[in-house]
Enzyme design. Structure first.
Site, PDB file in Angstrom:
ATOM      1  CB  VAL A   1      28.100  61.132   1.743  1.00 21.34           C
ATOM      2  CG1 VAL A   1      26.668  59.963   1.898  1.00 21.34           C
ATOM      3  CG2 VAL A   1      27.401  62.057   1.016  1.00 21.34           C
TER       4      VAL A   1
ATOM      5  CG  LEU B   1      15.041  83.482  -0.744  1.00 16.04           C
ATOM      6  CD1 LEU B   1      14.002  84.211   0.315  1.00 16.04           C
ATOM      7  CD2 LEU B   1      14.833  83.627  -2.025  1.00 16.04           C
TER       8      LEU B   1
ATOM      9  CB  CYS C   1      26.348  68.030  -4.299  1.00 15.11           C
ATOM     10  SG  CYS C   1      26.609  67.011  -2.894  1.00 15.11           S
TER      11      CYS C   1
ATOM     12  CE  LYS D   1      28.764  65.044  -7.165  1.00 14.51           C
ATOM     13  NZ  LYS D   1      27.616  63.845  -7.805  1.00 14.51           N
TER      14      LYS D   1
HETATM   15  P1  NAD Z   1      33.600  61.345  -0.673  1.00 15.85           P
HETATM   16  O1  NAD Z   1      34.489  61.382  -2.329  1.00 15.85           O
HETATM   17  O2  NAD Z   1      33.975  62.531   0.256  1.00 15.85           O
HETATM   18  O3  NAD Z   1      33.854  60.157  -0.570  1.00 15.85           O
HETATM   19  C1  NAD Z   1      34.462  59.241  -1.486  1.00 15.85           C
HETATM   20  C2  NAD Z   1      34.703  57.857  -0.723  1.00 15.85           C
HETATM   21  O4  NAD Z   1      34.512  56.375  -2.095  1.00 15.85           O
HETATM   22  C3  NAD Z   1      36.540  58.082  -1.232  1.00 15.85           C
HETATM   23  O5  NAD Z   1      36.966  57.892   0.415  1.00 15.85           O
HETATM   24  C4  NAD Z   1      37.104  56.975  -2.040  1.00 15.85           C
HETATM   25  O6  NAD Z   1      37.917  56.384  -1.545  1.00 15.85           O
HETATM   26  C5  NAD Z   1      35.626  55.800  -1.621  1.00 15.85           C
HETATM   27  N1  NAD Z   1      34.996  55.119  -2.584  1.00 15.85           N
HETATM   28  C6  NAD Z   1      35.169  55.013  -3.911  1.00 15.85           C
HETATM   29  N2  NAD Z   1      35.522  54.111  -4.817  1.00 15.85           N
HETATM   30  C7  NAD Z   1      35.871  52.988  -3.657  1.00 15.85           C
HETATM   31  C8  NAD Z   1      35.153  51.729  -3.948  1.00 15.85           C
HETATM   32  N3  NAD Z   1      35.321  50.824  -4.898  1.00 15.85           N
HETATM   33  N4  NAD Z   1      35.478  50.380  -2.854  1.00 15.85           N
HETATM   34  C9  NAD Z   1      35.368  51.130  -1.800  1.00 15.85           C
HETATM   35  N5  NAD Z   1      35.371  52.781  -1.534  1.00 15.85           N
HETATM   36  C10 NAD Z   1      36.006  53.315  -2.670  1.00 15.85           C
HETATM   37  O7  NAD Z   1      32.492  61.735  -1.559  1.00 15.85           O
HETATM   38  P2  NAD Z   1      31.369  61.907  -0.839  1.00 15.85           P
HETATM   39  O8  NAD Z   1      31.369  63.955  -1.273  1.00 15.85           O
HETATM   40  O9  NAD Z   1      31.005  61.642   0.273  1.00 15.85           O
HETATM   41  O10 NAD Z   1      30.412  61.819  -1.697  1.00 15.85           O
HETATM   42  C11 NAD Z   1      29.456  60.758  -2.071  1.00 15.85           C
HETATM   43  C12 NAD Z   1      27.894  60.742  -3.102  1.00 15.85           C
HETATM   44  O11 NAD Z   1      27.109  61.413  -2.022  1.00 15.85           O
HETATM   45  C13 NAD Z   1      28.388  61.507  -4.311  1.00 15.85           C
HETATM   46  O12 NAD Z   1      28.098  60.531  -5.207  1.00 15.85           O
HETATM   47  C14 NAD Z   1      28.093  62.565  -4.822  1.00 15.85           C
HETATM   48  O13 NAD Z   1      27.102  62.863  -5.545  1.00 15.85           O
HETATM   49  C15 NAD Z   1      26.504  63.001  -3.359  1.00 15.85           C
HETATM   50  N6  NAD Z   1      26.529  63.602  -1.991  1.00 15.85           N
HETATM   51  C16 NAD Z   1      27.152  64.264  -1.603  1.00 15.85           C
HETATM   52  C17 NAD Z   1      26.907  64.779  -0.303  1.00 15.85           C
HETATM   53  C18 NAD Z   1      27.422  66.242   0.833  1.00 15.85           C
HETATM   54  O14 NAD Z   1      27.282  66.958   0.778  1.00 15.85           O
HETATM   55  N7  NAD Z   1      29.155  65.638   0.236  1.00 15.85           N
HETATM   56  C19 NAD Z   1      25.411  65.144  -0.018  1.00 15.85           C
HETATM   57  C20 NAD Z   1      24.994  64.260  -0.484  1.00 15.85           C
HETATM   58  C21 NAD Z   1      24.610  63.586  -1.560  1.00 15.85           C
END
Ligand code: NAD
Length: 445
Positions: free
Chosen positions: A11, A255, A265, A268
């Site tokens: 994201v 569908l 996502c 979880k």
């Molecule tokens: P991800 O695991 O790909 O990325 C998260 C990043 O955050 C990692 O690189 C990690 O090293 C970093 N991080 C963690 N703690 C940190 C800190 N204290 N300081 C700096 N960096 C830190 O996760 P993602 O898939 O990008 O998802 C992020 C959020 O967005 C989640 O809550 C997810 O549910 C939500 N989300 C994800 C998607 C998707 O398609 N992946 C879509 C919508 C929403």
């Protein structure tokens, strides 16, 4: 406008690149040093269509920078977007917020003047309140707002979705914060004036994300149940889905039958919503049944793959070919991938077998996640290489290239002719496959 993004994953990175492309000055912060080192060298760290090129352009222009330092990253930022992971707790399945609170407490030590802290991570309702009091306690002298800015992008289409969102939901309680968000998205609205900016309360915004994902997961689970129904009754799931989807109240999206929903996502977020409901003495029966039904579906897919192996001599150790390991096409993300779960179920099954695996983008992640089974897996560099000597070929991710497989070629290289197609990639060729002597099983037909 100066924007800081904490968390440079699936994201955070597309969001940062998109905002830089809109003309903002973006700094992406991540605690993972190796990731930031690569990005600082202009090297992309994940696969998303079109992202690499856009990153390169903005990196060269100097509109996007990367750092591991919170202090350096958020200096002078008008808005700090938190996009860290909120994975499921291994025991309770509630959203694990330790990354989020650690990011919030680190940033609270660094903000010096009015800042909007926007939570893009998917977080339980009420988290904004906790983040607000955490920051308030750490820096009571600084004016700030905590808002909810949920993300709805689809992995594999993250760049497209950044520039063409169905809506932007903003959960903000103060006008001052709304003005900052309006300024952030103004360049996007200049390009696409029809984008719907939906301003709601922070708690509603947090809930919208869970409600939307749980609804979509339920829709997938529903069509998968209908696929089972069609298989038993002689109906065709595609005809049924198109007849349903033409009803505007239903809509045709989501569908598409398959092996069950997965990814980082839907599993979880449905579990987290179920947990939140139970905490509030509620039973969300539909969400609960979607979660349980999806688990069963994934198990049943593994059983389908094992079925044609029952006729093999017991002296032979079966070889299963696996096409696709990412949770869907267009991404290298294998987190909670149905394919990965099916592979694990196969490796844990009573029938001792070995696997040959290929995925166009996710081989690195697959090798990492399946390390403990290394001795039983051969990683291949093409679909046809996977097919060499296998007893059953399982298609688990809908990469378009799998549609190009031809029965005649497969027949020449496979040890036994069986295809279990959990994505219906070869459904148009099923008559040909059957005429060549293949056992072919698709979904919902
Ligand atoms: P991800 O695991 O790909 O990325 C998260 C990043 O955050 C990692 O690189 C990690 O090293 C970093 N991080 C963690 N703690 C940190 C800190 N204290 N300081 C700096 N960096 C830190 O996760 P993602 O898939 O990008 O998802 C992020 C959020 O967005 C989640 O809550 C997810 O549910 C939500 N989300 C994800 C998607 C998707 O398609 N992946 C879509 C919508 C929403």
């Amino acid at each position: 406008m100066k924007v800081a993004i904490i968390g440079t994953g699936y994201v955070g990175l597309p969001t940062g690149v998109g905002l830089a492309e809109l003309g903002h000055e973006v700094v992406c912060i991540d605690r993972e040093e190796s990731k930031i080192a690569k990005l600082q060298a202009g090297i992309i760290t994940l696969y998303e269509d079109g992202l690499e090129e856009l990153l390169k352009q903005n990196f060269e222009r100097g509109t996007i920078k990367f750092t591991t330092s919170m202090e350096e990253g958020i200096k002078d930022a008008a808005i700090v977007i938190i996009a860290v992971g909120t994975p499921p707790h291994p025991v309770t399945h509630e959203a694990d917020l330790h990354y989020l609170y650690s990011a919030a407490s680190e940033l609270a030590h660094c903000i010096k003047s009015y800042t909007v802290v926007a939570t893009k991570s998917t977080v339980p309702v009420g988290t904004g309140d906790s983040v607000e009091s955490l920051i308030q306690k750490t820096c009571p002298e600084v004016d700030f707002d905590v808002i909810s800015l949920p993300e709805f992008l689809r992995e594999g289409y993250a760049v497209h979705d950044f520039f063409h969102p169905d809506r932007i939901v903003i959960g903000a309680n103060r006008q001052k914060a709304k003005d900052v968000v309006a300024e952030l998205y103004q360049p996007l609205l200049d390009r696409s004036p029809d984008i719907h900016m939906l301003y709601v309360s922070r708690r509603s915004s947090e809930t919208i994300k869970y409600a939307a994902n749980s609804f979509l997961a339920t829709k997938i689970h529903f069509i998968n149940e209908m696929a089972n129904f069609c298989e038993q009754t002689g109906a065709n799931i595609y005809e049924v889905a198109s007849g349903m989807g033409l009803d505007r109240r239903i809509g045709s999206a989501f569908l598409n039958p398959g092996p069950g929903f997965g990814g980082s996502c839907f599993p979880k977020d449905t579990m987290a919503l179920d947990f939140m409901a139970r905490q509030n003495n509620l039973h969300l029966s539909l969400v609960r049944s979607t979660i349980e039904g999806n688990h069963k579906r994934i198990e049943s897919m593994a059983e389908r793959i094992l079925l044609p192996l029952e006729n093999l001599e017991n002296t032979e150790e079966p070889v299963v070919g696996v096409l696709g390991i990412a949770f869907k096409e267009g991404t290298d993300d294998c987190r909670v991938s149905p394919a990965m779960q099916i592979v694990e179920a196969l490796l844990k099954s009573k029938r001792k077998l070995t696997l040959r695996i290929y995925d166009p983008q996710a081989m690195g992640n697959a090798k990492f996640l399946l390390e403990e089974y290394e001795s039983r897996i051969t990683y291949c560099s093409s679909a046809m290489e996977v097919a060499q000597g296998v007893d059953v070929l399982a298609i688990l991710t809908e990469w378009p290239e799998f549609k190009d497989l031809e029965g005649e070629q497969l027949a020449k290289v496979m040890r036994h002719q069986a295809v279990v197609d959990c994505r219906n990639m070869l459904i148009a060729k099923r008559d040909n496959l059957r005429s060549l002597g293949f056992y072919y099983r698709g979904i919902g037909i």
